[in-house]
Write a protein that holds these residues in place. Structure first.
Motif, short mmCIF file in Angstrom:
data_model
loop_
_atom_site.label_atom_id
_atom_site.label_comp_id
_atom_site.label_asym_id
_atom_site.label_seq_id
_atom_site.Cartn_x
_atom_site.Cartn_y
_atom_site.Cartn_z
N VAL A 46 -9.47 -5.66 -1.32
CA VAL A 46 -8.80 -4.36 -0.84
C VAL A 46 -9.93 -3.43 -1.13
CG1 VAL A 46 -6.97 -2.60 -1.10
CG2 VAL A 46 -6.51 -5.15 -1.35
N ILE B 104 -6.10 5.45 -2.93
CA ILE B 104 -4.89 4.44 -2.59
C ILE B 104 -4.16 4.28 -3.91
CG2 ILE B 104 -5.99 3.58 -0.51
CD1 ILE B 104 -6.35 0.93 -2.68
N LEU C 173 0.81 -1.13 -0.04
CA LEU C 173 0.11 -0.05 0.00
C LEU C 173 0.89 1.02 -0.12
CD1 LEU C 173 -2.93 1.29 -0.07
CD2 LEU C 173 -2.65 1.19 2.70
N TRP D 145 -2.02 1.11 -4.48
CA TRP D 145 -1.81 -0.46 -4.09
C TRP D 145 -1.13 -1.08 -5.16
CZ3 TRP D 145 -2.78 -3.23 0.19
CH2 TRP D 145 -2.65 -4.64 0.13
N ALA E 4 -6.56 1.58 3.45
CA ALA E 4 -7.39 0.77 2.85
C ALA E 4 -7.63 -0.50 3.95
CB ALA E 4 -6.70 -0.12 1.92
N GLY F 216 -0.87 3.45 4.17
CA GLY F 216 0.29 3.50 3.52
C GLY F 216 1.51 4.49 3.93
#
Length: 107
Positions: free
Chosen positions: A75, A81, A43, A83, A48, A61
């Motif tokens: 997720v 995000i 991440l 990822w 998340a 993250g």
């Protein structure tokens, strides 16, 4: 942020590393799926909720986790995000990832 899934590498030029890069706005989810081999997930940014075999955990993250082989996982982006998933290169893994990964709006 536009929801996207991009596939990178998986060849000698990339050191035989295959990577999936997902950008998801808040309220989007990488739908539940599983793989035949383990992989690292990263991440890079955002928050998340990651669910593995029915057990959810929040991550902020940057965060690194290992997803074991055959473990169903999803997720959900709480905030926007980035990822990443990384595998040792394998043509079967690349094909399976491209076939199984779906980004869904859940909000």
């Amino acid at each position: 942020m536009k929801p996207t899934i991009a596939f990178h590498g998986g060849d000698a030029e990339s050191g035989d590393v295959f990577m999936v890069e997902t950008h998801a706005p808040a309220g989007y989810k990488l739908d539940q799926h599983a793989h035949d081999k383990p992989h690292l997930s990263y991440l890079a940014s955002g928050m998340a909720r990651v669910e593995v075999d029915g057990v959810g955990k929040m991550y902020v993250g940057p965060a690194v986790l290992t997803i074991a082989a055959h473990k169903a996982h999803s997720v959900t982006a709480i905030t926007p995000i980035t990822w990443l998933c990384l595998w040792a290169s394998d043509e079967e893994i690349q094909a399976a990832a491209k076939d199984s990964l779906k980004l869904l709006e859940v909000v």
